[in-house]
Design a protein around this motif. Structure first.
Motif, PDB file in Angstrom:
ATOM      1  N   LEU A  29       0.772   6.649   6.001  1.00 54.14           N
ATOM      2  CA  LEU A  29      -0.017   5.769   6.948  1.00 54.14           C
ATOM      3  C   LEU A  29      -1.195   6.640   7.439  1.00 54.14           C
ATOM      4  CD1 LEU A  29      -0.361   2.703   8.098  1.00 54.14           C
ATOM      5  CD2 LEU A  29       0.854   4.003  10.284  1.00 54.14           C
ATOM      6  N   ILE A  30      -0.748   7.726   8.078  1.00 53.35           N
ATOM      7  CA  ILE A  30      -1.545   8.691   8.700  1.00 53.35           C
ATOM      8  C   ILE A  30      -2.641   9.341   8.066  1.00 53.35           C
ATOM      9  CG2 ILE A  30      -1.766  10.675  10.163  1.00 53.35           C
ATOM     10  CD1 ILE A  30      -0.477   8.144  11.725  1.00 53.35           C
ATOM     11  N   LEU A  31      -2.024   9.735   6.747  1.00 51.74           N
ATOM     12  CA  LEU A  31      -3.051  10.213   5.837  1.00 51.74           C
ATOM     13  C   LEU A  31      -4.273   9.217   5.548  1.00 51.74           C
ATOM     14  CD1 LEU A  31      -3.923  12.559   3.912  1.00 51.74           C
ATOM     15  CD2 LEU A  31      -2.621  11.287   2.147  1.00 51.74           C
ATOM     16  N   HIS A  32      -3.906   8.017   5.151  1.00 53.19           N
ATOM     17  CA  HIS A  32      -4.993   7.018   4.761  1.00 53.19           C
ATOM     18  C   HIS A  32      -5.658   6.488   6.183  1.00 53.19           C
ATOM     19  CE1 HIS A  32      -4.168   6.268   0.683  1.00 53.19           C
ATOM     20  NE2 HIS A  32      -2.838   6.870   0.963  1.00 53.19           N
ATOM     21  N   LEU A  33      -5.229   6.471   7.323  1.00 50.00           N
ATOM     22  CA  LEU A  33      -5.929   6.565   8.547  1.00 50.00           C
ATOM     23  C   LEU A  33      -6.896   7.324   8.658  1.00 50.00           C
ATOM     24  CD1 LEU A  33      -6.258   4.656  11.027  1.00 50.00           C
ATOM     25  CD2 LEU A  33      -4.701   6.189  11.962  1.00 50.00           C
ATOM     26  N   GLN A  34      -6.638   8.593   8.354  1.00 47.40           N
ATOM     27  CA  GLN A  34      -7.677   9.804   8.457  1.00 47.40           C
ATOM     28  C   GLN A  34      -8.977   9.508   7.299  1.00 47.40           C
ATOM     29  OE1 GLN A  34      -5.136  13.449   7.745  1.00 47.40           O
ATOM     30  NE2 GLN A  34      -4.605  13.544  10.172  1.00 47.40           N
ATOM     31  N   HIS A  35      -8.525   8.743   6.350  1.00 46.78           N
ATOM     32  CA  HIS A  35      -9.517   8.677   5.447  1.00 46.78           C
ATOM     33  C   HIS A  35     -10.442   7.253   5.622  1.00 46.78           C
ATOM     34  CE1 HIS A  35      -7.221  11.123   2.120  1.00 46.78           C
ATOM     35  NE2 HIS A  35      -8.062  11.959   2.823  1.00 46.78           N
ATOM     36  N   GLY A  36      -9.764   6.499   6.544  1.00 51.33           N
ATOM     37  CA  GLY A  36     -10.587   5.409   7.328  1.00 51.33           C
ATOM     38  C   GLY A  36     -10.333   4.125   6.479  1.00 51.33           C
ATOM     39  N   GLU A  37      -9.056   3.954   5.566  1.00 51.94           N
ATOM     40  CA  GLU A  37      -8.756   2.744   4.896  1.00 51.94           C
ATOM     41  C   GLU A  37      -8.662   1.699   5.861  1.00 51.94           C
ATOM     42  OE1 GLU A  37      -6.518   3.190   1.628  1.00 51.94           O
ATOM     43  OE2 GLU A  37      -7.152   5.453   1.079  1.00 51.94           O
ATOM     44  N   LEU A  38      -9.175   0.500   5.509  1.00 45.49           N
ATOM     45  CA  LEU A  38      -8.840  -0.681   6.216  1.00 45.49           C
ATOM     46  C   LEU A  38      -7.686  -1.166   6.496  1.00 45.49           C
ATOM     47  CD1 LEU A  38     -10.805  -2.621   7.703  1.00 45.49           C
ATOM     48  CD2 LEU A  38     -10.934  -3.934   5.564  1.00 45.49           C
ATOM     49  N   ASN A  90       0.958  -1.274  -0.075  1.00 48.15           N
ATOM     50  CA  ASN A  90       0.052  -0.084   0.027  1.00 48.15           C
ATOM     51  C   ASN A  90       0.955   1.270   0.064  1.00 48.15           C
ATOM     52  OD1 ASN A  90      -2.937  -0.598   0.209  1.00 48.15           O
ATOM     53  ND2 ASN A  90      -2.071  -2.058   1.734  1.00 48.15           N
ATOM     54  N   SER A  91       2.128   1.288   0.366  1.00 44.23           N
ATOM     55  CA  SER A  91       3.033   2.307   0.288  1.00 44.23           C
ATOM     56  C   SER A  91       3.653   2.542  -0.933  1.00 44.23           C
ATOM     57  CB  SER A  91       4.277   2.336   1.285  1.00 44.23           C
ATOM     58  OG  SER A  91       3.566   2.125   2.442  1.00 44.23           O
ATOM     59  N   ILE A  92       3.304   1.629  -1.802  1.00 41.47           N
ATOM     60  CA  ILE A  92       3.703   1.660  -3.287  1.00 41.47           C
ATOM     61  C   ILE A  92       3.255   3.259  -4.009  1.00 41.47           C
ATOM     62  CG2 ILE A  92       4.035   0.747  -5.687  1.00 41.47           C
ATOM     63  CD1 ILE A  92       4.343  -1.834  -4.297  1.00 41.47           C
ATOM     64  N   GLU A  93       2.021   3.450  -3.785  1.00 51.73           N
ATOM     65  CA  GLU A  93       1.466   4.343  -4.482  1.00 51.73           C
ATOM     66  C   GLU A  93       1.409   5.907  -3.798  1.00 51.73           C
ATOM     67  OE1 GLU A  93      -3.054   4.349  -1.945  1.00 51.73           O
ATOM     68  OE2 GLU A  93      -2.613   2.753  -3.480  1.00 51.73           O
ATOM     69  N   ARG A  94       2.322   5.863  -2.569  1.00 53.16           N
ATOM     70  CA  ARG A  94       2.512   7.305  -1.928  1.00 53.16           C
ATOM     71  C   ARG A  94       3.171   8.081  -2.798  1.00 53.16           C
ATOM     72  NH1 ARG A  94       7.722   7.625   0.754  1.00 53.16           N
ATOM     73  NH2 ARG A  94       8.615   5.496   0.604  1.00 53.16           N
ATOM     74  N   ASP A  95       2.838   9.555  -2.436  1.00 53.09           N
ATOM     75  CA  ASP A  95       3.583  10.699  -3.142  1.00 53.09           C
ATOM     76  C   ASP A  95       5.073  10.755  -3.099  1.00 53.09           C
ATOM     77  OD1 ASP A  95       1.195  11.560  -4.103  1.00 53.09           O
ATOM     78  OD2 ASP A  95       0.708  12.605  -2.419  1.00 53.09           O
ATOM     79  N   ILE A  96       5.870  11.258  -3.873  1.00 48.69           N
ATOM     80  CA  ILE A  96       7.187  11.367  -3.719  1.00 48.69           C
ATOM     81  C   ILE A  96       7.682  12.234  -2.473  1.00 48.69           C
ATOM     82  CG2 ILE A  96       9.202  12.446  -5.031  1.00 48.69           C
ATOM     83  CD1 ILE A  96       7.872  11.685  -7.826  1.00 48.69           C
ATOM     84  N   ASN A  97       6.876  13.151  -2.136  1.00 51.33           N
ATOM     85  CA  ASN A  97       7.570  14.128  -0.874  1.00 51.33           C
ATOM     86  C   ASN A  97       6.653  13.553   0.317  1.00 51.33           C
ATOM     87  OD1 ASN A  97       8.847  15.638  -2.654  1.00 51.33           O
ATOM     88  ND2 ASN A  97       6.910  16.909  -3.221  1.00 51.33           N
ATOM     89  N   GLN A  98       6.443  12.372   0.340  1.00 53.52           N
ATOM     90  CA  GLN A  98       5.566  11.952   1.500  1.00 53.52           C
ATOM     91  C   GLN A  98       6.240  10.482   2.040  1.00 53.52           C
ATOM     92  OE1 GLN A  98       1.715  10.169   0.805  1.00 53.52           O
ATOM     93  NE2 GLN A  98       0.844  11.853   2.158  1.00 53.52           N
ATOM     94  N   ASN A  99       6.749  10.353   3.195  1.00 45.63           N
ATOM     95  CA  ASN A  99       7.403   9.261   3.856  1.00 45.63           C
ATOM     96  C   ASN A  99       6.301   8.299   4.504  1.00 45.63           C
ATOM     97  OD1 ASN A  99       6.429   9.878   6.783  1.00 45.63           O
ATOM     98  ND2 ASN A  99       8.352  10.972   7.221  1.00 45.63           N
ATOM     99  N   GLU A 100       6.760   7.317   4.632  1.00 48.81           N
ATOM    100  CA  GLU A 100       5.852   6.074   5.183  1.00 48.81           C
ATOM    101  C   GLU A 100       4.851   6.482   6.206  1.00 48.81           C
ATOM    102  OE1 GLU A 100       9.052   5.663   4.930  1.00 48.81           O
ATOM    103  OE2 GLU A 100       9.398   4.484   3.381  1.00 48.81           O
ATOM    104  N   TRP A 101       5.403   7.212   7.285  1.00 52.41           N
ATOM    105  CA  TRP A 101       4.433   7.500   8.289  1.00 52.41           C
ATOM    106  C   TRP A 101       3.503   8.312   7.876  1.00 52.41           C
ATOM    107  CZ3 TRP A 101       2.913   6.160  13.035  1.00 52.41           C
ATOM    108  CH2 TRP A 101       2.443   7.042  13.759  1.00 52.41           C
ATOM    109  N   GLU A 102       3.575   9.601   7.056  1.00 53.94           N
ATOM    110  CA  GLU A 102       2.673  10.575   6.681  1.00 53.94           C
ATOM    111  C   GLU A 102       1.692   9.923   5.972  1.00 53.94           C
ATOM    112  OE1 GLU A 102       5.380  13.136   4.652  1.00 53.94           O
ATOM    113  OE2 GLU A 102       5.960  14.251   6.469  1.00 53.94           O
TER     114      GLU A 102
END
Length: 111
Positions: free
Chosen positions: A69-78, A55-67
């Protein structure tokens, strides 16, 4: 093209922790202690990093793994909820395992 990532020391500690957990769960399973919870902890130790990496493969270039995770947690992703509760389960299991080892062998730990 370079992506932002968490520091190397974090990944070393994280993977060392997962390795210690995997070894502890295997030890606990062979000793016959709490086979169900130990097996579940081993399965989670193997599955959670794979799910997070996929699921981290799709993250933005300027975003680390923690950011990410938190962004997708805020969106309520399972997958984020599964990863967080899985890590919590593994941590609680490991604390229980250490507590059982210390109370079972107090002389071995003290010396």
């Amino acid at each position: 093209m370079y992506w932002v990532s968490l520091p190397t020391w974090f990944w070393i500690v994280y993977h060392a922790f997962l390795l210690v957990i995997a070894i502890s769960t295997i030890f606990s399973i062979f000793k016959g202690k709490q086979k169900l919870f130990s097996s579940l902890s081993l399965i989670l130790t193997l599955i959670i990093p794979i799910i997070v990496i996929i699921n981290s493969i799709e993250r933005d270039i300027n975003q680390n793994e923690w950011e990410h995770l938190i962004l997708h947690l805020q969106h309520g992703e399972l997958w984020t909820i599964f990863a967080i509760f899985g890590h919590l389960f593994i941590l609680v299991w490991f604390i229980w395992f250490l507590k059982m080892m210390i109370t079972r062998n107090p002389k071995t730990i003290a010396n």
